[in-house]
Design a protein around this motif. Structure first.
Motif, PDB file in Angstrom:
ATOM      1  N   GLU A  13       0.801  -1.212   0.000  1.00 41.40           N
ATOM      2  CA  GLU A  13       0.000   0.000   0.000  1.00 41.40           C
ATOM      3  C   GLU A  13       0.841   1.274   0.000  1.00 41.40           C
ATOM      4  O   GLU A  13       0.457   2.279  -0.585  1.00 41.40           O
ATOM      5  CB  GLU A  13      -0.944   0.013   1.209  1.00 41.40           C
ATOM      6  CG  GLU A  13      -2.131  -0.934   1.065  1.00 41.40           C
ATOM      7  CD  GLU A  13      -3.011  -0.576  -0.127  1.00 41.40           C
ATOM      8  OE1 GLU A  13      -3.361   0.617  -0.280  1.00 41.40           O
ATOM      9  OE2 GLU A  13      -3.349  -1.477  -0.909  1.00 41.40           O
ATOM     10  N   GLU A  14       1.998   1.248   0.634  1.00 36.43           N
ATOM     11  CA  GLU A  14       2.810   2.468   0.696  1.00 36.43           C
ATOM     12  C   GLU A  14       3.356   2.858  -0.675  1.00 36.43           C
ATOM     13  O   GLU A  14       3.722   4.012  -0.891  1.00 36.43           O
ATOM     14  CB  GLU A  14       3.960   2.285   1.676  1.00 36.43           C
ATOM     15  CG  GLU A  14       5.017   1.276   1.238  1.00 36.43           C
ATOM     16  CD  GLU A  14       6.153   1.160   2.241  1.00 36.43           C
ATOM     17  OE1 GLU A  14       7.306   1.388   1.843  1.00 36.43           O
ATOM     18  OE2 GLU A  14       5.886   0.856   3.414  1.00 36.43           O
ATOM     19  N   ARG A  15       3.388   1.915  -1.601  1.00 36.43           N
ATOM     20  CA  ARG A  15       3.804   2.218  -2.973  1.00 36.43           C
ATOM     21  C   ARG A  15       2.705   1.827  -3.958  1.00 36.43           C
ATOM     22  O   ARG A  15       2.975   1.391  -5.076  1.00 36.43           O
ATOM     23  CB  ARG A  15       5.093   1.484  -3.325  1.00 36.43           C
ATOM     24  CG  ARG A  15       6.328   2.186  -2.822  1.00 36.43           C
ATOM     25  CD  ARG A  15       7.583   1.703  -3.526  1.00 36.43           C
ATOM     26  NE  ARG A  15       8.738   2.428  -3.037  1.00 36.43           N
ATOM     27  CZ  ARG A  15       9.209   3.530  -3.602  1.00 36.43           C
ATOM     28  NH1 ARG A  15       8.639   4.008  -4.696  1.00 36.43           N
ATOM     29  NH2 ARG A  15      10.258   4.140  -3.102  1.00 36.43           N
ATOM     30  N   LYS A  16       1.488   2.018  -3.553  1.00 35.80           N
ATOM     31  CA  LYS A  16       0.354   1.557  -4.347  1.00 35.80           C
ATOM     32  C   LYS A  16       0.383   2.090  -5.770  1.00 35.80           C
ATOM     33  O   LYS A  16       0.179   1.337  -6.731  1.00 35.80           O
ATOM     34  CB  LYS A  16      -0.952   1.970  -3.660  1.00 35.80           C
ATOM     35  CG  LYS A  16      -2.200   1.500  -4.407  1.00 35.80           C
ATOM     36  CD  LYS A  16      -3.454   1.869  -3.628  1.00 35.80           C
ATOM     37  CE  LYS A  16      -4.704   1.394  -4.378  1.00 35.80           C
ATOM     38  NZ  LYS A  16      -5.934   1.717  -3.625  1.00 35.80           N
ATOM     39  N   GLU A  17       0.636   3.373  -5.934  1.00 37.97           N
ATOM     40  CA  GLU A  17       0.595   3.955  -7.273  1.00 37.97           C
ATOM     41  C   GLU A  17       1.691   3.384  -8.164  1.00 37.97           C
ATOM     42  O   GLU A  17       1.448   2.995  -9.310  1.00 37.97           O
ATOM     43  CB  GLU A  17       0.727   5.478  -7.201  1.00 37.97           C
ATOM     44  CG  GLU A  17       0.628   6.126  -8.582  1.00 37.97           C
ATOM     45  CD  GLU A  17       0.725   7.635  -8.513  1.00 37.97           C
ATOM     46  OE1 GLU A  17       0.700   8.259  -9.588  1.00 37.97           O
ATOM     47  OE2 GLU A  17       0.824   8.174  -7.406  1.00 37.97           O
ATOM     48  N   ASP A  18       2.921   3.327  -7.636  1.00 41.68           N
ATOM     49  CA  ASP A  18       4.019   2.765  -8.406  1.00 41.68           C
ATOM     50  C   ASP A  18       3.726   1.324  -8.814  1.00 41.68           C
ATOM     51  O   ASP A  18       3.969   0.918  -9.951  1.00 41.68           O
ATOM     52  CB  ASP A  18       5.315   2.793  -7.596  1.00 41.68           C
ATOM     53  CG  ASP A  18       5.882   4.198  -7.437  1.00 41.68           C
ATOM     54  OD1 ASP A  18       5.534   5.073  -8.261  1.00 41.68           O
ATOM     55  OD2 ASP A  18       6.666   4.420  -6.502  1.00 41.68           O
ATOM     56  N   VAL A  19       3.221   0.537  -7.861  1.00 40.54           N
ATOM     57  CA  VAL A  19       2.972  -0.884  -8.130  1.00 40.54           C
ATOM     58  C   VAL A  19       1.873  -1.053  -9.172  1.00 40.54           C
ATOM     59  O   VAL A  19       2.008  -1.854 -10.111  1.00 40.54           O
ATOM     60  CB  VAL A  19       2.600  -1.627  -6.832  1.00 40.54           C
ATOM     61  CG1 VAL A  19       2.213  -3.071  -7.137  1.00 40.54           C
ATOM     62  CG2 VAL A  19       3.762  -1.606  -5.852  1.00 40.54           C
ATOM     63  N   GLU A  20       0.780  -0.321  -9.038  1.00 40.39           N
ATOM     64  CA  GLU A  20      -0.325  -0.476  -9.988  1.00 40.39           C
ATOM     65  C   GLU A  20       0.103  -0.131 -11.406  1.00 40.39           C
ATOM     66  O   GLU A  20      -0.226  -0.843 -12.357  1.00 40.39           O
ATOM     67  CB  GLU A  20      -1.511   0.396  -9.561  1.00 40.39           C
ATOM     68  CG  GLU A  20      -2.314  -0.174  -8.420  1.00 40.39           C
ATOM     69  CD  GLU A  20      -3.706   0.433  -8.346  1.00 40.39           C
ATOM     70  OE1 GLU A  20      -4.129   1.075  -9.327  1.00 40.39           O
ATOM     71  OE2 GLU A  20      -4.361   0.275  -7.311  1.00 40.39           O
ATOM     72  N   VAL A  21       0.829   0.972 -11.561  1.00 41.26           N
ATOM     73  CA  VAL A  21       1.264   1.366 -12.900  1.00 41.26           C
ATOM     74  C   VAL A  21       2.251   0.342 -13.455  1.00 41.26           C
ATOM     75  O   VAL A  21       2.192  -0.032 -14.631  1.00 41.26           O
ATOM     76  CB  VAL A  21       1.887   2.774 -12.883  1.00 41.26           C
ATOM     77  CG1 VAL A  21       2.418   3.144 -14.266  1.00 41.26           C
ATOM     78  CG2 VAL A  21       0.850   3.798 -12.438  1.00 41.26           C
ATOM     79  N   ALA A  22       3.159  -0.141 -12.618  1.00 37.99           N
ATOM     80  CA  ALA A  22       4.116  -1.161 -13.061  1.00 37.99           C
ATOM     81  C   ALA A  22       3.399  -2.438 -13.487  1.00 37.99           C
ATOM     82  O   ALA A  22       3.758  -3.065 -14.491  1.00 37.99           O
ATOM     83  CB  ALA A  22       5.113  -1.459 -11.947  1.00 37.99           C
ATOM     84  N   LEU A  23       2.378  -2.830 -12.736  1.00 33.08           N
ATOM     85  CA  LEU A  23       1.619  -4.033 -13.085  1.00 33.08           C
ATOM     86  C   LEU A  23       0.908  -3.870 -14.423  1.00 33.08           C
ATOM     87  O   LEU A  23       0.923  -4.774 -15.269  1.00 33.08           O
ATOM     88  CB  LEU A  23       0.599  -4.353 -11.989  1.00 33.08           C
ATOM     89  CG  LEU A  23       1.150  -4.884 -10.664  1.00 33.08           C
ATOM     90  CD1 LEU A  23       0.022  -5.072  -9.657  1.00 33.08           C
ATOM     91  CD2 LEU A  23       1.893  -6.202 -10.866  1.00 33.08           C
ATOM     92  N   ARG A  24       0.283  -2.717 -14.634  1.00 35.62           N
ATOM     93  CA  ARG A  24      -0.411  -2.484 -15.898  1.00 35.62           C
ATOM     94  C   ARG A  24       0.581  -2.455 -17.063  1.00 35.62           C
ATOM     95  O   ARG A  24       0.290  -2.951 -18.148  1.00 35.62           O
ATOM     96  CB  ARG A  24      -1.192  -1.169 -15.832  1.00 35.62           C
ATOM     97  CG  ARG A  24      -2.346  -1.188 -14.841  1.00 35.62           C
ATOM     98  CD  ARG A  24      -3.068   0.148 -14.808  1.00 35.62           C
ATOM     99  NE  ARG A  24      -4.050   0.195 -13.736  1.00 35.62           N
ATOM    100  CZ  ARG A  24      -5.276  -0.315 -13.816  1.00 35.62           C
ATOM    101  NH1 ARG A  24      -5.662  -0.896 -14.921  1.00 35.62           N
ATOM    102  NH2 ARG A  24      -6.101  -0.232 -12.788  1.00 35.62           N
TER     103      ARG A  24
END
Length: 541
Positions: free
Chosen positions: A112-123
């Motif tokens: 959760e602390e890097r939610k934005e980075d992780v979501e964009v990387a996953l996409r």
């Protein structure tokens, strides 16, 4: 003076409101992005600096003479407050943007602390996995039809490499335009070959219809070479966030074909202030844990049932099976997790509002993520003498001197080797067969680090020829995956891998010169055994 300033402010405010309320038709799709500023602006083609001109081929479509208007927003990402340019455009590439989704992708709580980075990387990696899965040959004999060219180092590059890089970097750049991007491929070959460009564009368009035109595709590829696509080289300043991408790690495995178990992965890592903080490995053809294909030789062969199932007509939006294809994801200090690609496929469609809830109730929760841990490395559950090696198929590159075989004999004992059937890829053996490690898996790509992370193997070695220095995209993604699962990666002498010089003003993409090879393991007594065995063999050779 006060009155003039007031008038100027009111005019700027009126212009700002007018632009924000302007219909999408006023934005020009396919144009280069404008110069990054703090204010809304519209720039003419005269604003394009000369540095962007060499990257525009005469074969490339013409660019609209106006540059997109945009505004700056302040957002929080990765715990940092930074500026993000939001482009007001009906450009098709904006459809790739993760922010356009109606909901989020379910993530492990620790991410959760890097939610934005992780979501964009996953996409980003998921889009690349889809296009590479679409174009990977069925068998090695059908690989000739995919379109392969050789680079200066004789390594192959395919339409899959270009398509994967274009989609992955476009998504990353849409969300993080101020970050640096370092990737393996450039668009030069496509600019010189209209037919190859057409085939790459058709591949991306088949999987993501209408998302990138040809000009955007070329620009997206070149983000990874330091060409911003809007106005200037991204190497003009020191970037504290550097995305490193290998669009197809293991291209020769990719060309072996799906049915023959050809392995490859889309490898992405975010290096922040000189340290990998996020990694994703997308492995479209990797067998899921405990499935029959994990025990085949060669590793990952398709069964007759899988082949028959693949020939049945499916929903075009469903690309991945329930038995193979996964992502390994790691965040520094937050662990390493695995998720099947067919589950990620459902999650992405659900986040976009494309699925009926009744079809996704079983896969759209965080329970779909499995936290990974390496084999216990204290030697109690398995001693180093029983360690399984996970190695590359191309021995001429990863072990040209046969050092790995001698290391295995040092750790496993004199009976460590066996004579395997001759493989066409082994050009340095006679027709009687080739010696190999009995307790080993051979496969291409950084998916090997994923196998170590989930406890399917314990040791990995990469010992290229003298003088070769690894590229960062071949190491950083797997480094964090293995580390967050409890494993260890060092150079051949047991020294840590230093990523602090990656990026910078020179856009450095190579590891430090002292790194003459890579040792990876589940850590503990296993890594000690690897380092010690390498030292002994090195003294003999």
């Amino acid at each position: 003076m006060m009155m003039a300033a007031t008038i100027l402010f009111r005019r700027s405010l009126i212009s700002m409101v007018a632009l924000l309320l302007a219909p999408p038709s006023l934005a020009f799709s396919g144009a280069f992005r404008g110069v990054v500023t703090r204010n809304i602006l519209i720039a003419t083609s005269n604003s394009l600096p000369s540095s962007s001109q060499p990257y525009v081929s005469s074969n490339r479509p013409s660019v609209h003479p106006f540059i997109l208007s945009h505004r700056a927003l302040t957002v929080i990402r990765g715990g940092d407050q930074q500026n993000l340019e939001v482009h007001h455009s009906s450009s098709s590439s904006s459809q790739l943007n993760a922010r356009s989704s109606s909901s989020s992708i379910p993530l492990p709580e620790s991410f959760e602390e890097r939610k934005e980075d992780v979501e964009v990387a996953l996409r980003s990696v998921f889009a690349a996995c889809r296009v590479t899965r679409h174009v990977q040959p069925i068998t090695s004999s059908s690989s000739k039809s995919i379109g392969v060219i050789s680079k200066q180092d004789a390594s192959p590059v395919t339409i899959g490499d270009f398509a994967s890089q274009a989609l992955a970097l476009q998504i990353l750049h849409d969300d993080f335009p101020s970050d640096m991007f370092i990737a393996e491929e450039g668009s030069d070959a496509l600019q010189k070959d209209e037919d190859l460009l057409r085939r790459v564009w058709e591949a991306t368009n088949h999987v993501h219809e209408g998302l990138l035109d040809r000009e955007q595709l070329l620009s997206a590829i070149d983000y990874g070479q330091g060409v911003d696509g809007s106005n200037q080289s991204t190497s003009t300043g020191l970037k504290r966030r550097v995305w490193c991408l290998d669009p197809i790690d293991g291209t020769k495995g990719f060309l072996r074909g799906r049915v023959e178990g050809g392995q490859y992965c889309v490898a992405l890592s975010l290096i922040e202030d000189g340290e990998p903080v996020l990694s994703v490995l997308g492995c479209p053809n990797l067998p899921l844990p405990s499935t029959p294909a994990t025990t085949t030789i060669p590793y990952g062969l398709w069964s007759n049932e899988e082949v028959e199932e693949s020939e049945v007509e499916h929903n075009p939006s469903t690309m991945f099976s329930t038995t193979r294809g996964c992502m390994f994801v790691a965040v520094r200090g937050c662990g390493c997790y695995e998720i099947p690609l067919h589950v990620m496929e459902e999650n992405v469609h659900t986040a976009k509002g494309e699925n009926d809830e009744s079809t996704t109730n079983n896969v759209s929760s965080t329970s779909s993520w499995t936290q990974l841990h390496v084999t216990p490395n204290d030697g109690t559950s398995k001693p180093p003498s029983q360690a399984k090696f996970c190695l590359g198929v191309e021995r001429g590159f990863s072990d040209p001197n046969g050092t790995v075989l001698k290391i295995a004999q040092t750790i496993h004992g004199p009976d460590a080797l066996t004579t395997a059937p001759h493989n066409d890829d082994d050009h340095d053996v006679d027709d009687g067969g080739v010696q190999d490690i009995k307790n080993s898996i051979r496969m291409d790509g950084q998916g090997k680090y994923g196998l170590l992370s989930r406890g399917d193997a314990e040791c990995f070695l990469r010992l290229p020829k003298a003088g070769y220095i690894d590229w960062v995209w071949d190491v950083a993604p797997g480094y964090l995956i293995l580390k967050e699962a409890g494993g260890t990666m060092t150079d051949v002498h047991g020294r840590p891998i230093d990523f602090s010089e990656i990026g910078g003003l020179e856009r450095r993409a190579k590891l430090p010169d002292y790194v003459k090879g890579i040792l990876g393991s589940c850590g503990g007594v296993f890594h000690e055994a690897l380092v010690e065995a390498h030292s002994k063999v090195e003294q003999i050779l």
